[in-house]
Design an enzyme around this catalytic site. Structure first.
Site, PDB file in Angstrom:
ATOM      1  N   GLN A  36     -49.782 -70.416  -0.937  1.00  0.00           N
ATOM      2  CA  GLN A  36     -49.167 -70.724   0.352  1.00  0.00           C
ATOM      3  C   GLN A  36     -47.728 -70.249   0.277  1.00  0.00           C
ATOM      4  O   GLN A  36     -46.850 -70.980  -0.178  1.00  0.00           O
ATOM      5  CB  GLN A  36     -49.282 -72.226   0.636  1.00  0.00           C
ATOM      6  CG  GLN A  36     -50.736 -72.718   0.613  1.00  0.00           C
ATOM      7  CD  GLN A  36     -51.558 -72.192   1.773  1.00  0.00           C
ATOM      8  OE1 GLN A  36     -51.146 -72.290   2.936  1.00  0.00           O
ATOM      9  NE2 GLN A  36     -52.723 -71.599   1.500  1.00  0.00           N
ATOM     10  N   GLY A  38     -51.493 -78.511  10.390  1.00  0.00           N
ATOM     11  CA  GLY A  38     -51.951 -77.581   9.361  1.00  0.00           C
ATOM     12  C   GLY A  38     -51.052 -76.360   9.224  1.00  0.00           C
ATOM     13  O   GLY A  38     -50.138 -76.143  10.028  1.00  0.00           O
ATOM     14  N   HIS A  39     -51.365 -75.532   8.248  1.00  0.00           N
ATOM     15  CA  HIS A  39     -50.513 -74.359   7.995  1.00  0.00           C
ATOM     16  C   HIS A  39     -50.602 -73.334   9.126  1.00  0.00           C
ATOM     17  O   HIS A  39     -51.643 -73.140   9.726  1.00  0.00           O
ATOM     18  CB  HIS A  39     -50.811 -73.701   6.650  1.00  0.00           C
ATOM     19  CG  HIS A  39     -52.231 -73.357   6.377  1.00  0.00           C
ATOM     20  ND1 HIS A  39     -52.621 -72.736   5.220  1.00  0.00           N
ATOM     21  CD2 HIS A  39     -53.363 -73.567   7.090  1.00  0.00           C
ATOM     22  CE1 HIS A  39     -53.922 -72.571   5.243  1.00  0.00           C
ATOM     23  NE2 HIS A  39     -54.400 -73.056   6.349  1.00  0.00           N
ATOM     24  N   ASN A  40     -49.461 -72.723   9.384  1.00  0.00           N
ATOM     25  CA  ASN A  40     -49.355 -71.659  10.387  1.00  0.00           C
ATOM     26  C   ASN A  40     -49.606 -72.111  11.814  1.00  0.00           C
ATOM     27  O   ASN A  40     -49.811 -71.286  12.708  1.00  0.00           O
ATOM     28  CB  ASN A  40     -50.288 -70.485  10.031  1.00  0.00           C
ATOM     29  CG  ASN A  40     -49.887 -69.869   8.713  1.00  0.00           C
ATOM     30  OD1 ASN A  40     -50.525 -70.072   7.696  1.00  0.00           O
ATOM     31  ND2 ASN A  40     -48.765 -69.176   8.722  1.00  0.00           N
TER      32      ASN A  40
END
Lengths: 338, 338, 338
Positions: free
Chosen positions: C197, C238-240
């Site tokens: 990540q 969450g990511h992004n």
């Protein structure tokens, strides 16, 4: 390691013995796993078939099951309650010594009872008070104007932000945050304006607050938990909520701001209760249900749909969008027919 | 900053190069954003149209897409897996030095391997052990009788309450709480009586536990995660749950007490699994579904209803209350009709 | 204790007074509870009946309600907004003094502005910067390469893992974790492989992040909150993910990886948004709804079923499994008939 004869346990908890009362018990076990010197229990009839082959040294059970026990039996009206009390004898939590760990950072205006135990890396803010016998575990942060009552335990890394008052014997698990700002916003000229949260949190005697649970403080009045409320992990309680005595909420459930929940309610895991609603006493909400209106009658309430294999689910769920149309067609046919 | 030529990457990961193998790569990027010296990837056919204009210096892709690449291509059978491995070369986590930070508070009966790193404001309780190469980040609290295996990393502010045993290379993110009291209550004379939680938590090798996730310890036996279980953030795992190897659960999902989940399962975000159920291997639960009965067959399972505009939803949802009545009317008409 | 005459409040916030302008106000209260020297407000017509008997010393209300006020009235176009501003005068948060607490552990390459306040047991990693006037409360952990902007407040026990950049005046509540690893996994040879990540988290000015909320950092690019985003407690991002300016999300809601949410959206408590979706500006999602497809039109959206008593629910929910079959039967009848 603590150990007791079955006879001693029987006397202590007023139970009847069948079989060898001299059997020595040094711990508890499940019926299935058992073990030498281990005590098991049989309460749920579902597990009755396991009794015949239990490797336990003794079993707590009902009179009706006693004849089937291959080992020493302790006979109880409520075998689970009796087992719970016996199991408590084998709990081996070390009690931290009274006193303040040298690393703790305590405001000069805070008051800590000499019999309380303050762990490492704890900070306590201005005007807060810690009563007799309270245990504040490692890494807890207690802000300003808080009170931790007699015999409370904050296990570790608990935060009481500001104006949080805990009654006696309140148990708070790690990561819980009490007294953070309620989520109060007003839109003005296209931007959010923060609503000050001037209230506090009042937690009654004998409450338990689970790990990573959050309870916001009130906007004007307080957020209130009455006595003996039991909250599991990761529960969210909004500002100005009131939860009645003896209510228990399972993990991941949530109550939005200003809702009032009665006494002796049971809220299932992941269930939600919308803001400003009232739920009366003795209501049970099943898991992942959403309470969208006030509940005036005791009883069990649910929302949601059953679990299906995904292919069936897709077929049926697509029809949910047509449900009103289907209902109208059925009504129309009935009218024609009628 | 690490940098590699495409030729070096191809050799290291056994990939084939199309185009200029001397292109230098110093990081990764998306196809859309790219960048000088950046490597992107194309795995999902959905993004194929972005290939022609990618500003990336090189792209990992399948043989079938190679002809369309305007830039140097690294050809892989599984472009995503290859990209992941390459991307890992550009990770720049600093490894903390071995040793114990002077502020840490470690019980004299605890044992810390000299190659482990213990950060500031960490406390470690009696009889706990920290194995070789483990990293315990700032603010972690490790209680009594815990074990942290070789090469584990507790990033920061993780709590292991009591009797938590981590295998090797377990990664635990901030705010996670393992080994708190399971939610065990018995009602007696109108008040809750707490059920002692005498078990622990066993976490297998290579598990990952997300931020603010909670895993309660068992009541009698242990709560168990087998190896390579991957839990996202804010997951709740109740006492005596068992999760099979290689199962992954997405954020905010929850498993109630004593449920058993098989191997290679995928649990969607916000999904719930009721207590005491069994879910077999290779089951996929879609997001926000509630598992209300045991699952014996591999496959995908769902509950819930589709998203609609609120006006349509209100109309259809109201009919849900009449569904049984509608079904009876349809059946009655069918019978008449015969 | 701060106190003001009604005349002073009227002048400060450009309100009109009806009645005794010399009444002294030292705090706020609800209409129902009131109190000597307390100011209440009436905005929601639902509470109009409480006006006649309010024990408050003065009330902020609309012109139209002024005639019914038994006490001094402050007349406002938007009584709630006016009340919020007045209430803010009575907030008594002590501002911690600038400077670094001696127990804090700060990397030599980090930079802390002299006007910032760093509390006890804080750790700050390499290359991180804390801007003017920022307050880092007790027990916060700030990792490497983070930036905390001017006037930010991290209340207590907040974690910024790595590459987290906060704009100005961002308020983060206890237990929040920003910048943990996104949940990125790829299966290879029957085992999970971790996807690095490499991105960060970018939080715009004036955002608020609730207690125990988690925001993962991006896999390649960053996770982004634009300005004035307001997140309640226990939210998972969450990511992004990208969240547009002025969007507010209520407690326990969640957004899966790579979803994009527009500006001025309102997400209800416990609602979920699946990954990779796009939600346009000015969308309102009701509580516990699941967004399963992108939303292109502003408006209100819902999923789920109504709450019922459990017996009715069981009857109706069972029919949900037959919904497709019921629909087909109705269509067949219509065709015959038609």
């Amino acid at each position: 390691m603590n150990s007791f004869t079955v006879a001693e346990l029987a006397e202590r908890f007023a139970l009847r013995v069948q079989g060898d009362a001299d059997v020595r018990i040094d711990g508890v076990a499940t019926l299935a796993n058992g073990g030498t010197h281990k005590l098991a229990f049989l309460a749920n009839p579902r597990y009755r078939s396991m009794l015949a082959t239990t490797p336990a040294a003794a079993v707590v059970l009902r009179e009706a099951d006693a004849a089937s026990s291959p080992v020493t039996a302790l006979i109880a009206d409520d075998p689970y309650a009796a087992f719970v009390k016996i199991a408590s004898l084998f709990e081996t939590r070390s009690t931290p010594a009274p006193g303040i760990h040298p690393s703790a950072c305590i405001d000069p205006t805070a008051a800590v009872d000499p019999s309380a135990s303050i762990g490492p890396f704890v900070s306590i803010g201005a005007r807060s008070t810690i009563a007799a016998g309270a245990v504040i575990g490692p890494g807890c942060v207690i802000g300003e104007d808080c009170h931790v009552g007699e015999g409370c335990e904050l296990v570790a890394r608990v935060t009481l932000v500001v104006r949080v008052r805990l009654g006696q014997r309140v148990l708070v698990h790690p990561g819980a945050v009490l007294g953070a700002d309620g989520f109060g916003l007003a839109m003005e000229h296209g931007r959010w304006m923060k609503v000050p949260q001037l209230g506090g949190v009042d937690v009654g005697d004998d409450c338990e607050i689970g790990a990573n649970t959050t309870i916001d403080r009130g906007a004007i009045d307080d957020t209130v938990l009455e006595e003996d409320v039991r909250l599991d992990n990761q529960i969210q309680v909004g500002h100005n909520v009131r939860i009645g005595a003896h209510t228990a909420m399972a993990g991941c459930s949530a109550v939005a701001g200003s809702a009032t929940i009665g006494r002796y309610c049971l809220v299932g895991g992941g269930a939600g209760i919308l803001g400003h609603l009232e739920v009366c006493d003795r209501v049970m909400i099943t898991a992942m249900s959403l309470v969208t209106h006030s509940i005036r009658e005791p009883g069990e309430y649910s929302s949601g749909t059953p679990l299906m294999d995904n292919r069936s689910w897709r077929r049926n769920a697509a029809r949910y969008k047509q449900l009103d149309s289907i209902a109208r067609q059925v009504q129309a046919r009935n009218k024609e027919k009628g």
